[in-house]
Design a protein around this motif. Sequence first.
Motif, PDB file in Angstrom:
ATOM      1  N   PHE A   1     -33.557  44.868 -12.409  1.00 45.56           N
ATOM      2  CA  PHE A   1     -34.421  45.896 -12.756  1.00 45.56           C
ATOM      3  C   PHE A   1     -35.426  45.728 -13.705  1.00 45.56           C
ATOM      4  N   MET A   2     -35.186  44.758 -14.640  1.00 36.82           N
ATOM      5  CA  MET A   2     -36.106  44.335 -15.747  1.00 36.82           C
ATOM      6  C   MET A   2     -37.225  43.478 -15.269  1.00 36.82           C
ATOM      7  N   LYS A   3     -37.235  42.979 -14.104  1.00 39.81           N
ATOM      8  CA  LYS A   3     -38.284  42.218 -13.654  1.00 39.81           C
ATOM      9  C   LYS A   3     -39.819  42.717 -13.670  1.00 39.81           C
TER      10      LYS A   3
ATOM     11  N   VAL B   1     -36.828  35.279 -18.313  1.00 42.14           N
ATOM     12  CA  VAL B   1     -35.665  35.902 -18.504  1.00 42.14           C
ATOM     13  C   VAL B   1     -34.598  35.996 -17.605  1.00 42.14           C
ATOM     14  N   TYR B   2     -34.224  37.276 -16.983  1.00 36.59           N
ATOM     15  CA  TYR B   2     -33.446  37.339 -16.075  1.00 36.59           C
ATOM     16  C   TYR B   2     -33.781  37.214 -14.510  1.00 36.59           C
ATOM     17  N   ASP B   3     -34.945  36.854 -14.505  1.00 37.86           N
ATOM     18  CA  ASP B   3     -35.271  36.572 -13.080  1.00 37.86           C
ATOM     19  C   ASP B   3     -35.644  35.138 -12.930  1.00 37.86           C
ATOM     20  N   ALA B   4     -35.444  34.296 -14.116  1.00 34.45           N
ATOM     21  CA  ALA B   4     -35.164  32.815 -14.224  1.00 34.45           C
ATOM     22  C   ALA B   4     -33.913  32.587 -13.775  1.00 34.45           C
ATOM     23  N   THR B   5     -33.948  31.088 -13.265  1.00 32.41           N
ATOM     24  CA  THR B   5     -32.654  30.594 -12.956  1.00 32.41           C
ATOM     25  C   THR B   5     -31.816  30.229 -14.416  1.00 32.41           C
ATOM     26  N   ARG B   6     -30.559  30.136 -14.102  1.00 34.83           N
ATOM     27  CA  ARG B   6     -29.619  29.855 -15.372  1.00 34.83           C
ATOM     28  C   ARG B   6     -30.101  28.924 -16.277  1.00 34.83           C
ATOM     29  N   LYS B   7     -30.634  27.591 -15.773  1.00 31.93           N
ATOM     30  CA  LYS B   7     -31.126  26.865 -16.562  1.00 31.93           C
ATOM     31  C   LYS B   7     -32.309  27.071 -17.386  1.00 31.93           C
ATOM     32  N   ASP B   8     -33.199  27.586 -16.489  1.00 28.56           N
ATOM     33  CA  ASP B   8     -34.210  27.906 -17.359  1.00 28.56           C
ATOM     34  C   ASP B   8     -34.111  29.473 -18.473  1.00 28.56           C
ATOM     35  N   ARG B   9     -33.448  30.284 -17.908  1.00 25.84           N
ATOM     36  CA  ARG B   9     -32.934  31.313 -18.762  1.00 25.84           C
ATOM     37  C   ARG B   9     -32.346  30.863 -20.132  1.00 25.84           C
ATOM     38  N   GLN B  10     -31.496  29.887 -19.925  1.00 26.98           N
ATOM     39  CA  GLN B  10     -30.923  29.353 -21.145  1.00 26.98           C
ATOM     40  C   GLN B  10     -32.037  28.899 -22.151  1.00 26.98           C
ATOM     41  N   ILE B  11     -32.792  27.992 -21.492  1.00 28.25           N
ATOM     42  CA  ILE B  11     -33.955  27.271 -22.305  1.00 28.25           C
ATOM     43  C   ILE B  11     -34.576  28.469 -23.126  1.00 28.25           C
ATOM     44  N   GLN B  12     -34.880  29.534 -22.301  1.00 26.77           N
ATOM     45  CA  GLN B  12     -35.770  30.541 -22.920  1.00 26.77           C
ATOM     46  C   GLN B  12     -34.987  31.359 -24.107  1.00 26.77           C
ATOM     47  N   PHE B  13     -33.729  31.531 -23.792  1.00 27.38           N
ATOM     48  CA  PHE B  13     -32.891  32.286 -24.565  1.00 27.38           C
ATOM     49  C   PHE B  13     -32.812  31.363 -25.750  1.00 27.38           C
ATOM     50  N   GLN B  14     -32.550  29.902 -25.864  1.00 30.04           N
ATOM     51  CA  GLN B  14     -32.582  29.034 -26.946  1.00 30.04           C
ATOM     52  C   GLN B  14     -33.638  29.111 -27.747  1.00 30.04           C
TER      53      GLN B  14
END
Length: 249
Positions: A116-118, A126-139
């Motif tokens: 719902f945050m998309k 962030v939460y609409d990204a793949t797990r790999k891309d999300r980890q890079i963004q969080f880092q």
Amino acid sequence: MFSQVLDLPFPLLISVVGLFFIISLVGTLCFSSLPKNKETAPPDVSSSHLAPGVLGRMMEFGAPIKMVMRCYEKYGPVFTVRMFHKRITFLVGPEAQAPFFTSGDDELSQQEVYGFMKPVFGKGVVYDATRKDRQIQFQSMANGLRASRLKSYVTKIEKECTAFFKTWGDEGTVDLLEALSELTILTASRCLHGDDVRENLFREVAKLFHDLDKGVTPITVFAPNLPTAAHRARDKARIEMVSSSLCNL
């Protein structure tokens, strides 16, 4: 939550109410027929002190903090609330939340929970990204919150607060929540984005951040694209934010 729905045009309001009723009925029938492992499943919150059934849960969800505290005191740190077509499991406290951040998406999907945050963050972010891309963004975001960085922010926060409160004068009336929200945005921008970005962050842009934040309401969880006043302001703010010079720095 009710005020968000009631600002809709009357024909659309009738359609939304009817649709939610149908979804609630079908969802209740479907979920009630699913087998449950009572030994491992979290407690199921099926009642509310405000009114019976889904109506009571919907009314209580309008003030989610109070609802969470009541259920936490009664059921403990992990419990599930049935709402319309969703089963929402709450994890309260760092110990209960730890598995959510360490487990893979095949077990506990952050993307599914925060879909719902998309409309706020945008596609692929962030939460609409793949797990790999999300980890890079969080880092990338985590780098700005390291202990060494936090220590360097003290003088910047002091500078920002001093300049902000100088404009207040000796007396008057302010909306404290709105004022401190603006100050938080300006301070975070200077600390996390740098002085160059902060100097280009006019108060109009702070207002855009405010509208994005206010665009996340209890009803957003179930219908993030429902054309409420808060959602319309959120969508407009995001369009303006993307086209602003801030995103091009």
